[in-house]
Motif scaffolding. Structure first.
Motif, PDB file in Angstrom:
ATOM      1  N   ASP A  69       0.805  -1.229  -0.153  1.00  0.00           N
ATOM      2  CA  ASP A  69       0.137  -0.034   0.214  1.00  0.00           C
ATOM      3  C   ASP A  69       0.834   1.328   0.014  1.00  0.00           C
ATOM      4  O   ASP A  69       0.384   2.337   0.048  1.00  0.00           O
ATOM      5  N   LEU A  70       2.074   1.316   0.002  1.00  0.00           N
ATOM      6  CA  LEU A  70       2.871   2.352  -0.249  1.00  0.00           C
ATOM      7  C   LEU A  70       3.422   2.859  -1.712  1.00  0.00           C
ATOM      8  O   LEU A  70       3.651   1.658  -2.113  1.00  0.00           O
ATOM      9  N   TYR A  71       3.439   3.898  -1.826  1.00  0.00           N
ATOM     10  CA  TYR A  71       3.413   4.476  -3.165  1.00  0.00           C
ATOM     11  C   TYR A  71       4.694   3.747  -3.880  1.00  0.00           C
ATOM     12  O   TYR A  71       4.927   3.349  -4.902  1.00  0.00           O
ATOM     13  N   HIS A  72       5.873   4.055  -2.781  1.00  0.00           N
ATOM     14  CA  HIS A  72       7.125   3.620  -3.388  1.00  0.00           C
ATOM     15  C   HIS A  72       7.774   2.276  -3.060  1.00  0.00           C
ATOM     16  O   HIS A  72       8.897   1.895  -2.901  1.00  0.00           O
ATOM     17  N   SER A  73       6.821   1.512  -2.738  1.00  0.00           N
ATOM     18  CA  SER A  73       7.166   0.058  -2.211  1.00  0.00           C
ATOM     19  C   SER A  73       8.004  -0.652  -3.109  1.00  0.00           C
ATOM     20  O   SER A  73       8.734  -1.456  -2.487  1.00  0.00           O
ATOM     21  N   ARG A  74       7.908  -0.566  -4.360  1.00  0.00           N
ATOM     22  CA  ARG A  74       8.848  -1.272  -5.239  1.00  0.00           C
ATOM     23  C   ARG A  74      10.269  -0.800  -5.140  1.00  0.00           C
ATOM     24  O   ARG A  74      11.180  -1.585  -5.617  1.00  0.00           O
ATOM     25  N   TRP A  75      10.552   0.266  -4.409  1.00  0.00           N
ATOM     26  CA  TRP A  75      11.926   0.637  -4.351  1.00  0.00           C
ATOM     27  C   TRP A  75      12.761  -0.139  -3.387  1.00  0.00           C
ATOM     28  O   TRP A  75      14.032   0.028  -3.360  1.00  0.00           O
ATOM     29  N   LEU A  99      18.152   4.291  15.722  1.00  0.00           N
ATOM     30  CA  LEU A  99      17.989   3.795  14.584  1.00  0.00           C
ATOM     31  C   LEU A  99      17.662   4.812  13.448  1.00  0.00           C
ATOM     32  O   LEU A  99      16.587   5.563  13.942  1.00  0.00           O
ATOM     33  N   VAL A 100      18.281   4.952  12.410  1.00  0.00           N
ATOM     34  CA  VAL A 100      17.917   6.162  11.399  1.00  0.00           C
ATOM     35  C   VAL A 100      17.307   5.579  10.295  1.00  0.00           C
ATOM     36  O   VAL A 100      18.046   4.617   9.408  1.00  0.00           O
ATOM     37  N   VAL A 101      16.173   5.899   9.673  1.00  0.00           N
ATOM     38  CA  VAL A 101      15.542   5.205   8.560  1.00  0.00           C
ATOM     39  C   VAL A 101      15.294   6.250   7.539  1.00  0.00           C
ATOM     40  O   VAL A 101      14.678   7.109   7.939  1.00  0.00           O
ATOM     41  N   ASP A 102      15.904   6.105   6.524  1.00  0.00           N
ATOM     42  CA  ASP A 102      15.787   7.110   5.310  1.00  0.00           C
ATOM     43  C   ASP A 102      15.443   6.355   3.987  1.00  0.00           C
ATOM     44  O   ASP A 102      16.047   5.928   3.074  1.00  0.00           O
ATOM     45  N   HIS A 103      13.982   6.074   3.974  1.00  0.00           N
ATOM     46  CA  HIS A 103      13.521   5.210   3.038  1.00  0.00           C
ATOM     47  C   HIS A 103      11.959   5.111   2.589  1.00  0.00           C
ATOM     48  O   HIS A 103      11.396   5.030   3.591  1.00  0.00           O
ATOM     49  N   TYR A 104      11.716   5.619   1.316  1.00  0.00           N
ATOM     50  CA  TYR A 104      10.279   5.876   1.177  1.00  0.00           C
ATOM     51  C   TYR A 104       9.504   4.756   1.158  1.00  0.00           C
ATOM     52  O   TYR A 104       8.215   4.736   1.106  1.00  0.00           O
ATOM     53  N   ALA A 105       9.913   3.376   1.240  1.00  0.00           N
ATOM     54  CA  ALA A 105       9.351   2.109   1.083  1.00  0.00           C
ATOM     55  C   ALA A 105       9.434   1.541   2.630  1.00  0.00           C
ATOM     56  O   ALA A 105       8.678   0.373   2.616  1.00  0.00           O
ATOM     57  N   LEU A 106       9.487   2.338   3.567  1.00  0.00           N
ATOM     58  CA  LEU A 106       9.528   1.780   4.763  1.00  0.00           C
ATOM     59  C   LEU A 106       8.757   2.650   5.858  1.00  0.00           C
ATOM     60  O   LEU A 106       8.749   4.006   5.867  1.00  0.00           O
ATOM     61  N   ASP A 107       7.906   2.088   6.715  1.00  0.00           N
ATOM     62  CA  ASP A 107       6.956   2.715   7.494  1.00  0.00           C
ATOM     63  C   ASP A 107       6.899   2.392   9.037  1.00  0.00           C
ATOM     64  O   ASP A 107       7.847   1.391   9.111  1.00  0.00           O
ATOM     65  N   VAL A 121      14.459   6.178  17.496  1.00  0.00           N
ATOM     66  CA  VAL A 121      14.171   6.157  15.967  1.00  0.00           C
ATOM     67  C   VAL A 121      14.092   7.454  15.277  1.00  0.00           C
ATOM     68  O   VAL A 121      13.366   8.120  15.708  1.00  0.00           O
ATOM     69  N   LEU A 122      15.153   7.613  14.341  1.00  0.00           N
ATOM     70  CA  LEU A 122      15.040   8.977  13.829  1.00  0.00           C
ATOM     71  C   LEU A 122      14.650   8.671  12.183  1.00  0.00           C
ATOM     72  O   LEU A 122      15.233   7.819  11.719  1.00  0.00           O
ATOM     73  N   VAL A 123      13.484   9.286  11.775  1.00  0.00           N
ATOM     74  CA  VAL A 123      13.065   9.224  10.429  1.00  0.00           C
ATOM     75  C   VAL A 123      13.457  10.273   9.655  1.00  0.00           C
ATOM     76  O   VAL A 123      13.049  11.402  10.026  1.00  0.00           O
ATOM     77  N   ILE A 124      13.978  10.216   8.510  1.00  0.00           N
ATOM     78  CA  ILE A 124      14.188  11.139   7.528  1.00  0.00           C
ATOM     79  C   ILE A 124      13.182  10.853   6.254  1.00  0.00           C
ATOM     80  O   ILE A 124      13.451   9.843   5.594  1.00  0.00           O
ATOM     81  N   ASP A 125      12.547  11.907   6.028  1.00  0.00           N
ATOM     82  CA  ASP A 125      11.442  11.804   5.152  1.00  0.00           C
ATOM     83  C   ASP A 125      11.368  13.062   4.328  1.00  0.00           C
ATOM     84  O   ASP A 125      11.864  14.077   4.592  1.00  0.00           O
ATOM     85  N   ASP A 126      10.572  13.098   3.168  1.00  0.00           N
ATOM     86  CA  ASP A 126      10.324  13.980   2.209  1.00  0.00           C
ATOM     87  C   ASP A 126       8.930  14.388   1.979  1.00  0.00           C
ATOM     88  O   ASP A 126       8.330  15.087   1.383  1.00  0.00           O
ATOM     89  N   LEU A 127       8.055  13.167   2.176  1.00  0.00           N
ATOM     90  CA  LEU A 127       6.761  12.955   1.647  1.00  0.00           C
ATOM     91  C   LEU A 127       5.593  13.183   2.435  1.00  0.00           C
ATOM     92  O   LEU A 127       4.496  13.261   1.823  1.00  0.00           O
ATOM     93  N   ALA A 128       5.599  12.589   3.780  1.00  0.00           N
ATOM     94  CA  ALA A 128       4.605  12.904   4.955  1.00  0.00           C
ATOM     95  C   ALA A 128       3.286  12.119   4.229  1.00  0.00           C
ATOM     96  O   ALA A 128       2.316  12.608   4.182  1.00  0.00           O
ATOM     97  N   ASP A 129       3.670  10.826   3.685  1.00  0.00           N
ATOM     98  CA  ASP A 129       2.643   9.952   3.146  1.00  0.00           C
ATOM     99  C   ASP A 129       2.350   8.785   3.668  1.00  0.00           C
ATOM    100  O   ASP A 129       1.718   7.663   3.462  1.00  0.00           O
ATOM    101  N   ARG A 130       3.059   8.532   5.241  1.00  0.00           N
ATOM    102  CA  ARG A 130       2.800   7.391   5.863  1.00  0.00           C
ATOM    103  C   ARG A 130       3.111   7.637   7.152  1.00  0.00           C
ATOM    104  O   ARG A 130       3.639   8.374   7.619  1.00  0.00           O
ATOM    105  N   CYS A 131       2.831   6.581   8.044  1.00  0.00           N
ATOM    106  CA  CYS A 131       2.974   6.488   9.788  1.00  0.00           C
ATOM    107  C   CYS A 131       4.350   6.147  10.021  1.00  0.00           C
ATOM    108  O   CYS A 131       4.844   5.286   9.413  1.00  0.00           O
ATOM    109  N   HIS A 132       4.889   6.572  11.247  1.00  0.00           N
ATOM    110  CA  HIS A 132       6.070   6.030  11.829  1.00  0.00           C
ATOM    111  C   HIS A 132       5.728   5.955  13.080  1.00  0.00           C
ATOM    112  O   HIS A 132       5.259   6.595  13.945  1.00  0.00           O
ATOM    113  N   VAL A 133       6.834   5.150  13.735  1.00  0.00           N
ATOM    114  CA  VAL A 133       6.903   5.114  15.132  1.00  0.00           C
ATOM    115  C   VAL A 133       8.345   5.347  15.436  1.00  0.00           C
ATOM    116  O   VAL A 133       9.343   4.838  15.326  1.00  0.00           O
TER     117      VAL A 133
END
Length: 359
Positions: A69-75, A99-107, A121-133
């Motif tokens: 269900d993620l737009y960039h899952s195929r990456w 833990l630093v997570v920088d990946h559009y296909a992970l949530d 956990v540190l998330v680096i994102d650009d999209l604001a299109d999914r939830c994170h813990v």
């Protein structure tokens, strides 16, 4: 502290995610912290660069792209569950504080599966299109707002939003003052063309072809920069030889801050390098290369820091118009001032202090 990065580079996603994580990892190492990267072996990966930089590296093998269900899952090259299962052992063995997570296909599902007890956990994102813990979330894009993430992260999560938080190497802030002073010079001579480390669709070659049909100022010269894994490097080098102006083609360089500071104008991609140019006050003709770059690029143009170039329209007409307008020094100086107000280049230091203070 021990820090684990989960980040990939590939021909599809480019090199920017890994490069900004390397910037943070180098800053952490300078303070005595240890970093491990977990990266998949995609085509166009930067795993050799990570290893050459002296960081620990756990390589995940090539998998089959999975749709979810993620737009960039195929990456990702696997399902989130498969990726988590492959990442759990190296993460646990490292006993990370972060833990630093920088990946559009992970949530949030991946983060919940792999994060050890007591690890932040540190998330680096650009999209604001999914939830994170996560405990920290960084989105360095202009036009992004805290409210874009409030319902996507836990209540305790600290949100760092906007280009003031951009992860830039210290070299950029060190060169900022001299670069801004240099903007007072009048001539348009040095033009930097840098459209991403991969440039999978050879937009660089298209720009060079279009420039051949433009009337440009006397004495102008170009520097083209591509990544070491760029698939069209040879074609761009050949195209450069036929240009009527001097064109230097470089790949895999480590002095990009100096190259930017010496440029009177840049033809650049939207994305992470935008904030590098802003820090140095470099006027930019910005080419949008991906859908997720549109909002940030539009905001930059609205700020006066950049002129947008639409890769789907005639490049000759757009470039000729832009060079005609920017040949005049006052217009470039106005753009430089607007760009320099967007970020001061201290985002990495601010993030580092936050990570260290929350031990």
């Amino acid at each position: 502290m021990n820090i684990v990065f989960r980040v990939d580079a590939s021909l599809a996603m480019g090199t920017g995610h890994v490069m900004r994580c390397l910037t943070l990892a180098r800053a952490l190492r300078e303070q005595g912290h240890a970093c491990l990267f977990i990266s998949r072996e995609h085509d166009g990966n930067l795993n050799a660069l990570i290893g050459d930089a002296g960081f620990g590296l756990h390589v995940l093998p090539i998998g089959r792209a999975q749709d979810n269900d993620l737009y960039h899952s195929r990456w990702l090259g696997a399902s989130q569950a498969e990726d988590a299962a492959a990442s759990q052992a190296p993460i646990a063995a490292w006993r990370p504080h972060w833990l630093v997570v920088d990946h559009y296909a992970l949530d949030h599902r991946w983060e919940a599966l792999v994060t050890p007890a007591g690890c932040r956990v540190l998330v680096i994102d650009d999209l604001a299109d999914r939830c994170h813990v996560c405990d920290l979330l960084l989105d360095q894009n202009l036009g992004r707002h805290i409210d874009d993430y409030r319902k996507r992260v836990p209540d305790h999560c600290t949100l760092l939003v906007g280009p003031g938080n951009a992860l830039l190497r210290a070299d950029f802030s060190l060169l900022r003052h001299s670069s801004l002073i240099r903007r007072e010079r009048g001539d348009l001579q040095n033009v930097l063309i840098a459209l991403g480390g991969v440039d999978q669709h050879n937009h660089t070659g298209n720009i060079l072809d279009a420039l051949n049909s433009c009337e440009l100022p006397d004495g102008i010269r170009f520097t083209v920069v591509l990544g070491a894994t760029a698939p069209h490097l040879q074609a761009v080098t050949a195209a450069a030889r036929s240009c009527p102006w001097p064109v230097e083609v470089l790949s895999g360089i480590d002095d990009m801050p100096r190259r930017m500071a010496e440029a009177d104008l840049a033809v650049g991609a939207a994305g992470g390098t935008s904030w590098e140019r802003c820090c140095l006050g470099v006027p930019t003709l910005m080419v949008i290369l991906a859908e997720n770059q549109k909002s940030g690029a539009t905001a930059l143009a609205a700020s006066g820091a950049a002129v947008l170039i639409d890769a789907s329209r005639s490049l000759v007409a757009q470039l000729q118009c832009a060079f005609d307008q920017l040949q005049a020094s006052p217009r470039r100086q106005q753009m430089a001032i607007a760009a320099s107000r967007i970020t001061d280049g201290q985002g990495t230091e601010r993030l580092l202090q936050l990570m260290e203070s929350s031990r």
